[in-house]
Design a protein around this motif. Sequence first.
Motif, mmCIF file in Angstrom:
data_model
loop_
_atom_site.group_PDB
_atom_site.id
_atom_site.type_symbol
_atom_site.label_atom_id
_atom_site.label_comp_id
_atom_site.label_asym_id
_atom_site.label_seq_id
_atom_site.Cartn_x
_atom_site.Cartn_y
_atom_site.Cartn_z
ATOM 1 N N ARG A 175 0.868 -1.182 0.000
ATOM 2 C CA ARG A 175 0.000 0.000 0.000
ATOM 3 C C ARG A 175 0.906 1.235 0.000
ATOM 4 N NH1 ARG A 175 -3.073 2.759 4.147
ATOM 5 N NH2 ARG A 175 -2.223 1.310 5.691
ATOM 6 N N LEU A 176 0.730 2.060 -0.998
ATOM 7 C CA LEU A 176 1.644 3.193 -1.185
ATOM 8 C C LEU A 176 1.424 4.265 -0.122
ATOM 9 C CD1 LEU A 176 1.479 3.549 -5.073
ATOM 10 C CD2 LEU A 176 3.218 2.372 -3.707
ATOM 11 N N MET A 177 2.513 4.902 0.250
ATOM 12 C CA MET A 177 2.488 5.973 1.253
ATOM 13 C C MET A 177 2.353 7.332 0.584
ATOM 14 S SD MET A 177 5.484 5.074 3.988
ATOM 15 C CE MET A 177 5.525 3.544 4.896
ATOM 16 N N GLU A 178 1.692 8.217 1.263
ATOM 17 C CA GLU A 178 1.668 9.606 0.838
ATOM 18 C C GLU A 178 2.970 10.280 1.285
ATOM 19 O OE1 GLU A 178 -1.816 11.168 2.611
ATOM 20 O OE2 GLU A 178 -3.146 10.405 1.051
ATOM 21 N N PRO A 179 3.338 11.391 0.669
ATOM 22 C CA PRO A 179 4.608 12.048 1.038
ATOM 23 C C PRO A 179 4.701 12.393 2.517
ATOM 24 C CG PRO A 179 3.740 12.967 -0.993
ATOM 25 C CD PRO A 179 2.684 12.049 -0.464
ATOM 26 N N LYS A 208 10.805 -0.625 -3.798
ATOM 27 C CA LYS A 208 10.625 -0.868 -5.226
ATOM 28 C C LYS A 208 9.222 -0.500 -5.682
ATOM 29 C CE LYS A 208 14.032 -4.467 -6.228
ATOM 30 N NZ LYS A 208 14.228 -5.880 -6.653
ATOM 31 N N ALA A 209 8.218 -0.802 -4.856
ATOM 32 C CA ALA A 209 6.841 -0.474 -5.225
ATOM 33 C C ALA A 209 6.657 1.029 -5.389
ATOM 34 C CB ALA A 209 5.886 -1.024 -4.166
ATOM 35 N N HIS A 210 7.281 1.797 -4.535
ATOM 36 C CA HIS A 210 7.159 3.258 -4.646
ATOM 37 C C HIS A 210 7.963 3.792 -5.830
ATOM 38 C CE1 HIS A 210 5.589 2.840 -0.553
ATOM 39 N NE2 HIS A 210 5.083 4.058 -0.697
ATOM 40 N N GLY A 256 6.197 5.644 -10.037
ATOM 41 C CA GLY A 256 6.428 6.822 -10.870
ATOM 42 C C GLY A 256 6.828 8.050 -10.092
ATOM 43 N N VAL A 257 6.842 9.171 -10.824
ATOM 44 C CA VAL A 257 7.392 10.409 -10.292
ATOM 45 C C VAL A 257 6.568 10.946 -9.124
ATOM 46 C CG1 VAL A 257 6.101 11.854 -11.918
ATOM 47 C CG2 VAL A 257 8.244 12.698 -10.952
ATOM 48 N N ASN A 258 5.270 10.633 -9.064
ATOM 49 C CA ASN A 258 4.443 11.140 -7.970
ATOM 50 C C ASN A 258 4.853 10.565 -6.612
ATOM 51 O OD1 ASN A 258 2.932 12.696 -9.725
ATOM 52 N ND2 ASN A 258 1.420 11.097 -10.080
ATOM 53 N N TYR A 259 5.559 9.439 -6.608
ATOM 54 C CA TYR A 259 5.985 8.809 -5.361
ATOM 55 C C TYR A 259 7.511 8.835 -5.220
ATOM 56 C CZ TYR A 259 1.221 7.179 -4.795
ATOM 57 O OH TYR A 259 -0.149 7.134 -4.628
ATOM 58 N N HIS A 260 8.143 9.739 -5.967
ATOM 59 C CA HIS A 260 9.602 9.862 -5.887
ATOM 60 C C HIS A 260 10.027 10.337 -4.498
ATOM 61 C CE1 HIS A 260 13.690 10.534 -7.391
ATOM 62 N NE2 HIS A 260 13.667 11.694 -6.745
ATOM 63 N N PHE A 261 9.300 11.272 -3.920
ATOM 64 C CA PHE A 261 9.622 11.790 -2.588
ATOM 65 C C PHE A 261 9.523 10.688 -1.540
ATOM 66 C CE2 PHE A 261 8.431 13.690 1.463
ATOM 67 C CZ PHE A 261 9.376 14.688 1.615
ATOM 68 N N GLU A 311 15.902 9.507 -16.126
ATOM 69 C CA GLU A 311 14.611 9.756 -16.763
ATOM 70 C C GLU A 311 14.775 10.844 -17.818
ATOM 71 O OE1 GLU A 311 11.539 10.586 -14.023
ATOM 72 O OE2 GLU A 311 11.877 8.808 -12.798
ATOM 73 N N HIS A 312 14.074 10.669 -18.901
ATOM 74 C CA HIS A 312 14.161 11.648 -19.982
ATOM 75 C C HIS A 312 12.833 11.690 -20.737
ATOM 76 C CE1 HIS A 312 15.173 7.787 -21.913
ATOM 77 N NE2 HIS A 312 14.650 8.316 -23.020
ATOM 78 N N GLU A 313 12.677 12.749 -21.495
ATOM 79 C CA GLU A 313 11.503 12.928 -22.339
ATOM 80 C C GLU A 313 11.955 13.125 -23.778
ATOM 81 O OE1 GLU A 313 9.521 16.293 -20.718
ATOM 82 O OE2 GLU A 313 8.607 15.182 -19.039
ATOM 83 N N VAL A 314 11.018 13.015 -24.692
ATOM 84 C CA VAL A 314 11.281 13.231 -26.113
ATOM 85 C C VAL A 314 10.442 14.418 -26.560
ATOM 86 C CG1 VAL A 314 11.227 12.225 -28.425
ATOM 87 C CG2 VAL A 314 11.735 10.769 -26.442
ATOM 88 N N ASP A 315 11.115 15.428 -27.108
ATOM 89 C CA ASP A 315 10.383 16.618 -27.527
ATOM 90 C C ASP A 315 9.702 16.400 -28.870
ATOM 91 O OD1 ASP A 315 12.425 16.682 -29.363
ATOM 92 O OD2 ASP A 315 13.463 18.399 -28.485
ATOM 93 N N ASP A 316 9.121 17.443 -29.399
ATOM 94 C CA ASP A 316 8.356 17.342 -30.650
ATOM 95 C C ASP A 316 9.232 16.982 -31.839
ATOM 96 O OD1 ASP A 316 6.161 18.057 -29.177
ATOM 97 O OD2 ASP A 316 6.309 20.203 -29.662
ATOM 98 N N GLU A 317 10.510 17.291 -31.767
ATOM 99 C CA GLU A 317 11.421 16.986 -32.872
ATOM 100 C C GLU A 317 12.106 15.637 -32.711
ATOM 101 O OE1 GLU A 317 14.122 20.193 -33.097
ATOM 102 O OE2 GLU A 317 12.610 21.710 -33.625
ATOM 103 N N GLY A 318 11.718 14.890 -31.695
ATOM 104 C CA GLY A 318 12.297 13.566 -31.486
ATOM 105 C C GLY A 318 13.601 13.554 -30.722
#
Length: 897
Positions: free
Chosen positions: A197-201, A263-265, A269-274, A310-317
């Motif tokens: 069960r995930l914890m809140e920050p 590991k579960a946290h 994803g990023v919402n549970y990084h803290f 972690e990384h993202e891909v912009d509109d130009e790839g």
Amino acid sequence: MKFRAVDKVPLIRTLAVRALSRFVNDSENSDILDLFLEVLPLEQNSEVRKTIVLSLPPSNATSQVIIDCTMDVSESVRKAAYCVIAKKFPLQSLSIKHRTAILQRGLADRSLAVLKECLKLMTDQWLVKCCNGDPVQLLKYLDVETYESVGESVMESLLKADLVKLHKVESIQQYILRTSANEGSEGDSADCSVSIRLMEPEVSLYWRMVCKHLQMEAQGKGSDAAATMGTEAAIYAAEASDNNDLLDRILPETVSDYIDLVKAHIDAGVNYHFASRQLLLLGEMLDFSDATIRKIASSFVQDLLHMPLEHEVDDEGNKVAIGDGINLGGDRDWAIAVARLARKVHSAAGEFEEVILGVVQELARPCRERTADFINWMHCLAVTGLLLENAKSFHWAVEPTELLQSLLLPGAKHVHLDVQRVSVRCLGLFGLLENKPSEELIKQLRISYVKGPSPISTVACKALFDIGMWHGPQEVDRALGLNLSSQLEVDAMPSDPVNFSETDGASNIKLVDLLYAGFTTNNRARALENDENESVQAVLGEGFAKILLLSEKYPSIPASSHPLLLSKLISLYFSNESKDLQRLKQCLSVFFEHYASLSENHKKCLSKAFIPVMRSMWPGIDDNPGGSSYMVSNMRKRAIQGSRFMLQMMQTPLYAKGTEAEDDNGCNGSPEIIDGPSQPSVECGEEGLAIRIATEVLRFPAKKTPAERSYVAALCRILASLHFCLSEQVPVKIMRRLLSRVCESVLSEKDILKELKLMAERIEGLDRNPDQDLSEDEVKYIFGKLELEFNLDVDGSTAVPQTPAPCSARPNRSRRRVRREEVSSDEENSPPCVKSVVPSNGGTIGPRSQRASKTAAMTKITRSKAVRIEEEGFHEDDDEDSEITAEDSDESDKLTQ
């Protein structure tokens, strides 16, 4: 009452505010609230400010004002602000920023009374009334993900006050749910599946602080038990055992459960990084002594180190890295948590370095083979930085030179700027671990500092400062084969030792010269996008401040360069370009607070830097750009602020101060005479500074430009505020002769001349033997100690010139001459008025009073034509007087008519 609220007597103002507070809540009397808000920031008396704060009603207009009073210099005002917030502002009515600011300031306040008031606000009002005594609920009001340090302070205060009540059913284990593979059957743990069960920050921070508190209490009680004997030791041991038992009940039962929880946290994803980072920090409290458990934990550490950025891909790839681009996971706090867990798991000597180095070798393979993209490069270098930052030595299985040649230097030349930045940081860390700095490493850092863009140049500048201060500047120069004397050594106060734009970074320029040249570059004060407090100028300011504080440890840096460096720091502190660099401002503020108190050498350096600072900051002097009148005015204000700031530093007593004893010098008990066994020498005290200022004033010609005139006026005002010691008779005699010439150069400045004359009277009173002549050898000795070149006439007069008569720039009106022809013969033969006669005494002439009667007006009109006032002696500072005279003359004409 509104009128009395600004009375000159503080008690009357206080009583007036109390009276007005009865009407401040009425909507019809909004002007009273406006009055309170207007006078509060201007009020000098703390009791009046306190009364105003207690009288302010709760509203959006007053909340920020009251919260600002939590930083007031007066303890009583700060305490009153917290009292008002507690009574008038519910927790929900305040913004998150205001809540955190209130608690951050109050819990860190040095006053015990203010701290108690803040704790009372937090516990009685916010915790009990608004959160029903639930600390987690209070943390939710504080946004601990953004203001983590405030959340930590709150939890520490609550735990220390024993306001956190732990129930038996509450623990971290309730977030680890076990379900049997065969429902209804009782099997062993191997037949059970675990769900998380995930914890809140707020919950994760709460449990980390609770566990940390229990561990520290157990360790403290255990130490007390070991230090005592008998019943007392048994009590301490029992308390330590209780805390350990409670900690074991809260933490996960097994290391496997703990790893599953983290590991579960992470997978959430990023919402549970803290929350993931808070749980990682709990790993330091677990026991990894068992080999099997350590193997499981080691595998988990490997997974953390191999976790890609972690990384993202912009509109130009194109890929865009998320985070700071330097630390593991893109977050320094995350990297610290991983390193602390890895250090706990691999606690044997050299094991930590060996494990992480193995990960680095694995990640570096595609980088050496040129098959890695910039994300892979950054990940590999982030792990390398983690290793270099936490390693204690170079006792590795792999030769350090191989890491330098195959990874760090190629990374610093990579086409991608983010790769260059993280690689340059690693080069700086690598240089700190070397026994002697290597030539290739220093060359690359210098090139990155000179030629790199602002983000890379900033990191390289940091690295050069760190390596230079760790190994010594001379050792760094020796790595490049530089044995030349520093160019800063040539002259005590050179202007620009190195032209930054003309060097390639690898030429024969010593380290300190190259770093100092960074001050003269253009567009290097711009802060980095990811950190508003980082810039080349900020790093240079902090670095040279450290060098000046620890100057005794760096004898290779010539003492003649210290005033130059200090003047740059003071100019930078008051510069408009550094107004947004809060970290630099804070660093320099602490530096200036302690610098002048360390030794006489520091005071001597400060005295020598005074005039160069004023010259560099004053617009129009030394070909500085002027700009608009508004800009020039602001520049002059900053220069005056800087000079006053330096003067306060000069007057700061030394830390190592001997016992003052009153002697025949008569120094004790006199505000004008400062002396004693601990009195600094002439080149370190106010006497030397006064002589420096006087000689600077006399370097300007009689006919000055407006900028020079205002500059000289500012220097003379500072000069008039300085004091001499009775025992320094030669400087006293020198100053008497200098003051005579200084007064001659500012004859048109009536107010300044008045101040200088008062100083001359004080100095004359300090001269024990006014008839004794001043020898040339004595003058040469003093000027030699001050390193000044000035020709002083030892036989010159010490008399201060008389104050000139007040002048008027208003020409005689033809209308007045016509009216004189119409007056009677009795009036023509009447003697001129005494007021029109120029006084011949040498006293200071006060401002002319306004003519308020018809008789005075008629007297001025009918005065003799023989009395003339020349316009050449009029100064721009008398414009205000001339305007009053003109208005009075017009009124006189009307009265006559």
